[in-house]
Design an enzyme around this catalytic site. Structure first.
Site, short mmCIF file in Angstrom:
data_model
loop_
_atom_site.label_atom_id
_atom_site.label_comp_id
_atom_site.label_asym_id
_atom_site.label_seq_id
_atom_site.Cartn_x
_atom_site.Cartn_y
_atom_site.Cartn_z
N ASP A 83 2.88 -18.22 -11.08
CA ASP A 83 1.59 -17.67 -9.97
C ASP A 83 2.86 -17.67 -8.31
O ASP A 83 2.84 -19.35 -7.79
CB ASP A 83 0.61 -18.62 -10.01
CG ASP A 83 -0.29 -18.47 -9.37
OD1 ASP A 83 -0.15 -17.28 -8.29
OD2 ASP A 83 -2.16 -19.17 -9.56
N ARG B 199 -0.87 -11.65 -8.63
CA ARG B 199 -0.40 -11.14 -10.18
C ARG B 199 -1.33 -9.66 -10.73
O ARG B 199 -0.24 -8.85 -10.27
CB ARG B 199 -0.60 -12.14 -10.89
CG ARG B 199 0.97 -13.32 -10.59
CD ARG B 199 0.82 -14.29 -11.22
NE ARG B 199 -0.47 -15.45 -11.49
CZ ARG B 199 -0.70 -16.20 -11.93
NH1 ARG B 199 -0.19 -16.57 -13.23
NH2 ARG B 199 -2.15 -16.67 -11.85
N CYS C 168 -5.30 -12.06 -13.72
CA CYS C 168 -4.96 -13.60 -13.20
C CYS C 168 -6.33 -14.57 -12.76
O CYS C 168 -7.61 -14.25 -12.87
CB CYS C 168 -3.63 -13.65 -12.17
SG CYS C 168 -4.84 -12.51 -10.67
P1 4NP Z 1 -3.56 -14.63 -8.28
O1 4NP Z 1 -2.55 -15.95 -7.44
O2 4NP Z 1 -4.43 -16.12 -10.05
O3 4NP Z 1 -2.18 -14.48 -9.41
O4 4NP Z 1 -4.46 -14.28 -7.88
C1 4NP Z 1 -3.71 -16.79 -6.86
C2 4NP Z 1 -4.26 -16.75 -6.24
C3 4NP Z 1 -5.74 -17.77 -5.25
C4 4NP Z 1 -5.96 -19.12 -6.47
C5 4NP Z 1 -5.47 -19.24 -7.56
C6 4NP Z 1 -4.47 -18.02 -8.28
N1 4NP Z 1 -6.35 -19.55 -5.95
O5 4NP Z 1 -7.19 -20.48 -6.42
O6 4NP Z 1 -7.37 -19.37 -4.55
#
Ligand code: 4NP
Length: 162
Positions: free
Chosen positions: A119, A9, A3
């Site tokens: 997300d 995720r 991710c």
């Molecule tokens: P993930 O969610 O991709 O599911 O871990 C996110 C967590 C942090 C960020 C973006 C997506 N971020 O930009 O910090």
């Protein structure tokens, strides 16, 4: 399992698929990573940890790492949570990028629909439950497919879970 941040995720996807693979007696190496590296070294988001725990899966020992081009050498299959993640993987991996290894995770559940795992990062707890359910069903499908293939081949690689 890839991710963006490797804190919401993909840690769930890693934990869920590891659990199901172990229960199915499949000796797979399963890992997760994020493309943006903003959270490298951090444990999964506390709501991902909480939702996993409510479902009997402990992901608290995981630590975020950034996706690297060598992941294409080490893994047979790379599941991305969304299209933007695939674009990032392409940019990071350059000549290592192998489209035959890449798919969106939810194509296991809804073939050809190219749906993202939403997300949950900016939202409240219910989003994490929804994401857990989607990932769990997709991982169940991965295991079902793999065990069917192995059983057809004569169970040579399937061992009984302990
Ligand atoms: P993930 O969610 O991709 O599911 O871990 C996110 C967590 C942090 C960020 C973006 C997506 N971020 O930009 O910090």
């Amino acid at each position: 399992m890839v991710c963006l941040g490797n804190i919401c995720r993909s840690p769930l996807a890693e934990g869920i698929l590891k659990d199901k693979a172990k229960k199915a007696g499949l000796n797979w190496q399963i890992d997760s990573a994020g493309t943006n590296g903003y959270h490298t070294g951090e444990p999964p988001h506390q709501l991902s940890q909480k939702v996993a725990k409510m479902n009997g899966i402990d992901i608290c020992d995981q630590r975020a790492r950034q996706f690297v081009k060598e992941d294409f050498d080490h893994y047979d299959k790379i599941y991305a949570m969304a299209d933007d993640v695939i674009e990032d993987m392409r940019r990071i991996a350059r000549s290592h990028y192998d489209p035959s290894k890449v798919d969106l995770l939810l194509n296991e559940l809804y073939p050809g629909k190219n749906m993202p795992v939403p997300d949950p990062w900016y939202g409240p707890e219910p989003g994490y439950h929804k994401v857990y359910e989607l990932i769990d069903r997709a991982c169940e499908q991965i295991i079902k497919k793999a065990t069917n293939v192995l059983l057809t081949k004569g169970q040579s690689q399937v061992s009984k879970p302990e």
